[in-house]
Scaffold this active site. Structure first.
Site, PDB file in Angstrom:
ATOM      1  N   ASP A 150      -0.054  -8.652   6.538  1.00 36.32           N
ATOM      2  CA  ASP A 150       1.166  -8.169   5.908  1.00 36.32           C
ATOM      3  C   ASP A 150       1.307  -6.665   6.128  1.00 36.32           C
ATOM      4  OD1 ASP A 150       1.613 -10.722   4.942  1.00 36.32           O
ATOM      5  OD2 ASP A 150       0.566 -10.330   3.055  1.00 36.32           O
ATOM      6  N   LYS A 151       2.520  -6.181   6.043  1.00 35.26           N
ATOM      7  CA  LYS A 151       2.800  -4.761   6.273  1.00 35.26           C
ATOM      8  C   LYS A 151       1.852  -3.859   5.493  1.00 35.26           C
ATOM      9  CE  LYS A 151       6.294  -1.215   5.347  1.00 35.26           C
ATOM     10  NZ  LYS A 151       7.639  -0.935   4.792  1.00 35.26           N
TER      11      LYS A 151
END
Length: 333
Positions: A150-151
């Site tokens: 995830d970011k």
């Protein structure tokens, strides 16, 4: 581990041209597409299917159907045609490379870096950075990325540099042969570790979130205590499967949400009587406290295990230090 030199260009993403192999005796009567996948294991079945359809994969020089049977001694041929698979602009974005050779790149992704271009993130992503680092990655799906973070999750990722490596790593992930270990800081003082075996799928109402659902895809996360504090715990999580947001969803499902998680963490909770330093850390921690710490896989070319770890980033180290200080300050009270 140091990078290995390899001058063999045959398996590089840009290696186009003819390849041939003879159908063995034990393949008699089997489907052409199945035998082709065994004769040329460096290519995925989907790519081979495309070449059969286009006529770039033939049997004794003839275009045949995927289901047509083969005969021992026939010659299967490929006209390897490598087209651009990843359309994105190369960008000079620094990468923290932990290990690199002719087959794979293992890197430490910082929090805040989006992996794939998408809506609202057409530039400034890991894909853009990888295409600058190695333009030949454009010949691979998603610039060789076989799994994602995830970011706002930091840590170790592996990227394939060749078709053979890409096929091998995808197969290892599918067979659950890749060891992925994470460090998370969660809300709540755990007593012991456990396993969360709960299927995950898209949230029925909020399309930005995932959720535990009976009709979801199998998802298994193992976790154990690393360090316990007054109102928080540092846990080591090991993925058996790799669903979107898996650790974040599973820890929230277990009632130990990850600190700072904007989707699954719930409202900010400050321990009673917490030190000023801890309160400041908890208020200021604006991402999920989740770090992909260790990754282990089998090297696609050598068959040897590759184990790489990414150091815990400074923001999580500061959070852990504040938690230790707070716990020590309350001992004996």
């Amino acid at each position: 581990m140091t990078a290995a030199a390899d001058d063999d260009a045959l398996d590089s993403p840009a290696a186009e041209g003819p390849r041939t192999a003879q159908v063995p005796v034990n393949a008699a009567g089997r489907r052409f597409d199945a035998v082709l996948a065994e004769l040329f294991p460096e290519f995925s079945r989907s790519r081979l299917a495309e070449w059969i359809k286009s006529g770039d994969a033939r049997l004794d020089g003839e275009v045949v159907r995927p289901r047509d049977p083969v005969t021992p001694g026939q010659v299967a041929s490929l006209q390897v045609v490598i087209e651009t698979q990843t359309h994105a602009l190369p960008e000079d974005i620094p990468l923290q490379v932990l290990y690199e050779d002719s087959e794979v790149i293992v890197l430490d992704k910082p929090a805040g870096l989006v992996v794939h271009p998408g809506a609202g993130n057409h530039t400034g992503t890991l894909v853009n950075a990888l295409l600058f680092h190695d333009p030949a990655l454009s010949a691979l799906p998603r610039a060789g990325i076989v799994h994602r973070l995830d970011k706002d999750t930091s840590g170790v990722m592996v990227v394939a540099r060749t078709l053979q490596a890409h096929t091998s790593l995808v197969a290892q992930l599918s067979a659950r042969q890749v060891h992925r270990q994470y460090l998370a800081v969660v809300v709540g003082a755990m007593v012991s570790g456990a396993t969360v075996d709960a299927p995950i799928d898209r949230h029925p109402r909020d399309r930005l979130k995932m959720a535990v659902r009976e009709d979801g895809r199998e998802a298994v996360t193992h976790y154990r205590l690393r360090e316990r504090f007054r109102g928080h715990t540092a846990v080591e999580c090991r993925l058996e499967t790799g669903r979107t947001h898996q650790i974040r969803v599973h820890m929230a499902h277990a009632r130990f949400p990850i600190v700072g998680d904007p989707l699954y963490g719930g409202p900010l909770r400050l321990p009673r009587g917490a030190t000023e330093a801890l309160n400041a850390q908890l208020r200021g921690f604006r991402r999920q406290a989740l770090h992909a710490e260790t990754l282990e896989f089998v090297h696609p070319a050598t068959g040897e295990p590759v184990r790489t770890s990414a150091p815990v980033p400074a923001d999580m180290l500061d959070l852990l230090a504040a938690l230790r200080e707070d716990t020590a300050a309350h001992k004996g009270r």
